[in-house]
Design an enzyme around this catalytic site. Sequence first.
Site, PDB file in Angstrom:
ATOM      1  N   SER A  73      70.954 -21.790 -55.680  1.00  0.00           N
ATOM      2  CA  SER A  73      71.139 -23.017 -56.582  1.00  0.00           C
ATOM      3  C   SER A  73      70.030 -23.892 -56.652  1.00  0.00           C
ATOM      4  CB  SER A  73      72.152 -23.778 -55.303  1.00  0.00           C
ATOM      5  OG  SER A  73      71.570 -23.983 -54.264  1.00  0.00           O
ATOM      6  N   ASP A  77      77.295 -26.310 -51.654  1.00  0.00           N
ATOM      7  CA  ASP A  77      78.444 -25.906 -50.840  1.00  0.00           C
ATOM      8  C   ASP A  77      79.608 -25.986 -51.704  1.00  0.00           C
ATOM      9  OD1 ASP A  77      76.800 -26.395 -48.654  1.00  0.00           O
ATOM     10  OD2 ASP A  77      77.761 -28.541 -48.321  1.00  0.00           O
ATOM     11  N   GLY A 118      70.054 -27.200 -58.410  1.00  0.00           N
ATOM     12  CA  GLY A 118      70.034 -28.416 -58.717  1.00  0.00           C
ATOM     13  C   GLY A 118      70.579 -28.465 -60.207  1.00  0.00           C
ATOM     14  N   ALA A 119      69.706 -29.615 -60.982  1.00  0.00           N
ATOM     15  CA  ALA A 119      70.018 -29.508 -62.428  1.00  0.00           C
ATOM     16  C   ALA A 119      69.462 -28.363 -63.150  1.00  0.00           C
ATOM     17  CB  ALA A 119      69.126 -30.836 -62.703  1.00  0.00           C
TER      18      ALA A 119
END
Length: 314
Positions: A220, A252, A222-223
Site C-alpha cells: 500500500s 487496513d 498511500g496516494a
Amino acid sequence: MIVTVTFNPSVDRALEVDQLVRGEVLRAGGSRIDPGGKGVNVSRALLANGVHTRAIMPAGGAEGDQLVALLGAEGVDTIAVPITGRTRSNITLAEPDGTVTKVNEPGPEMSAVEFAQVSDVVLAAARPGEWVVICGSLPPGPTLPAFERLCVRLIDSGARLAVDSSGAALLSGVRTGAALVKPNREELAEAIGAELHSLGDVVEACRELRAAGAGAVLASLGADGAVLVDETGVLTGVSPVSAPRSTVGAGDALLAGFLAAGARGEKALAEGLAWGAAAVSLPGSRMPGPADLNRTDIVIDRRLDLVRPLLTRG
C-alpha cells in the site's frame, strides 16, 4: 470466515483541528472514539460489508474493557484474551487538508504465557483454506521465535496466513511462507534495507520478499495507490480521493477489501483500493460500508512505468 489477530490493539481517539500548532491550546471541531489496531480495523471493515469475520486480541484494564464494549456495539464477533497489562490508547489529530498526526502508545508488555494463550485461541479458530490475518506491531515482551512458531503452526494447519506488520515480524511472515504480506512503503523499505523512490523500486522490493518466501505481496502506497506482486506477475492501481479526511486505517480497509474479493488478481486489487479510498474520505478510523464505496475512479494497470517517481513521502 476471516479471522483477524491483533496482538497490540488500542482505543483510538480522533480529534479534528483547524491547524496543528505546537505549544498552543487547540480546540477540536469534532471528535470520535473508535476501536483501534490493524486487525481490529480489518474485521470492522469486513463486517461493515457483510463478510463473516472474527477478531482475536488480548485486552486488559479499563481501556481493554472499553475496546471490547466498542467492538460489541459495532457487532464484531470478538474473542478478547485477558492480560494483566493495560490496553493502549492512541490519539489522532486530523487537519482539514488531510494531514494526520498520530501519537501511539507502545502497548502493554505481554508475558510468554499470555502470548501462548492468545496463540492457542488463534490456532483453535483457524480452519483449513480460510484466512488468518495477523496485523500490527507485536507488543513488548513476546519473543520473535514464539511469533514465528505461531506462523508455522497456522500454515501447517492449512490456514491461509496473511501478515500485515513491520520489522522483524513482517520478515518472520515472509520467511515462514505466509500466503500474503501487506507492507506499506515505509515497512517495505525497512524490510529490504533501501529507500524506495520510484514504482520500479517498489516492484523490485516486492519481488525480493516473494523470493524470500512470501506467496504474494500487496504494497500500500498511500496516494500512489498499491502494487500487487504474485505468481501471475505485477499489477498496479490507483484510487484518487478528492476530499481526504483521515488516512488512519486506510491500509487496513484496503487489505480487507482485497481479502473480501478473493485476494487474487485485478478484481481483488480494485476492490481493496475502493475500500481504502473510502476510508480516507471518512473521519477518524471509521471503516467504510457499501454506501461509502466508489469504484468508478479506480485504475488498474499491468503496464509498468517503472521510472515513475512516488508522489508521497517515504
